[in-house]
Design an enzyme around this catalytic site. Structure first.
Site, mmCIF file in Angstrom:
data_model
loop_
_atom_site.group_PDB
_atom_site.id
_atom_site.type_symbol
_atom_site.label_atom_id
_atom_site.label_comp_id
_atom_site.label_asym_id
_atom_site.label_seq_id
_atom_site.Cartn_x
_atom_site.Cartn_y
_atom_site.Cartn_z
ATOM 1 N N ASP A 187 0.383 -1.355 0.445
ATOM 2 C CA ASP A 187 -0.258 -0.437 -0.022
ATOM 3 C C ASP A 187 0.982 1.534 0.135
ATOM 4 O OD1 ASP A 187 -2.224 1.445 0.245
ATOM 5 O OD2 ASP A 187 -2.627 0.724 2.157
ATOM 6 N N ASN A 246 -10.758 -2.675 -6.388
ATOM 7 C CA ASN A 246 -9.947 -1.369 -7.005
ATOM 8 C C ASN A 246 -10.829 -1.726 -8.675
ATOM 9 O OD1 ASN A 246 -6.830 -3.011 -6.109
ATOM 10 N ND2 ASN A 246 -7.858 -1.889 -4.907
#
Length: 241
Positions: A19, A67
């Site tokens: 991330d 996503n």
């Protein structure tokens, strides 16, 4: 799996939620995709660091089922990046004896990308070094749902008795059926959540939530985290002796 009431030693399987790519780029006044490109370069360094750290299996969270909610521009850019990464790194991975697998639902991915994934898995199928698993269009709940569908079909077909379904049966239907459960899960960027990643498999994993943004994550920091793992007492529900 580590032994209760003893030091864990090196983690055999490390999973990473990579991330912070977008934030890393934004801090530098660059497009988010620039951060993803830098993040892709970081993967090679961490894969190369695994043998010295005693890590046999590395699983990285590349793209989640959630996503797709990002902008079309970013999603399209990521898909292009995945195709380029596989094409560029395929020979290097084989030369470095890295076995590559992909987990996740491939059906929503474009045909070219699926073909490249299949080719890379086949190309490295004989490799006996680090086992690199790339979670692409992956979600933990989606994985369990798909596994349950396959299990239910086997029950309907008479291949499996309902009374035989237990917590040892379901893992055989998961995407990760040939992998050991992760010993250590690392999330970069300072966020302290698991984001639907390896929900079943990480029931007894140790977690490290670190501030470092993924493009800044180094082999040195990886080595420190895997070394620290060895100081943990993993009891798996038992009590100290």
């Amino acid at each position: 799996m580590g032994k209760p009431n003893s030091e864990a030693g090196a983690p055999r399987h490390v999973a990473i939620i990579m991330d912070g790519n977008g934030r890393w780029a934004t801090l530098r006044g660059r497009p988010r995709l620039f951060g993803h490109q830098e993040g892709a370069r970081r993967v090679r360094e961490i894969v190369e660091a695994c043998p010295e750290c005693g890590v046999e299996y590395l699983t990285i969270f590349a793209f989640s089922t959630e996503n797709w909610k990002r902008t079309q521009t970013e999603v399209a850019g990521l898909m292009t990046l995945f195709r380029r990464y596989i094409t560029k790194e395929a020979r290097n991975l084989r030369a470095e004896n890295v076995r590559v697998r992909f987990i996740g639902d491939r059906l929503r991915l474009d045909k070219k990308l699926r073909s490249l994934m299949d080719e890379l898995e086949e190309l490295t199928a004989h490799c006996t070094g680090v086992n690199l698993t790339i979670a692409l269009n992956y979600g933990g709940r989606d994985e369990v749902a798909r596994a349950t569908q396959r299990l239910a079909q086997d029950v309907a077909d008479g291949k499996l008795c309902p009374s035989d379904v237990n917590e040892e049966t379901l893992p055989r239907y998961l995407d990760t059926c040939v992998l050991p459960d992760p010993d250590l899960v690392i999330r970069t960027s300072g966020e302290a959540r698991i984001s639907n990643f390896l929900l079943w498999q990480s029931a007894y994993s140790e977690y490290e939530f670190i501030e470092t943004l993924w493009p800044d994550f180094s082999a040195k920091e990886f080595a420190e985290l895997t070394s620290n793992f060895g100081t943990r007492e993993r009891r798996f529900g038992a009590v100290p002796a």
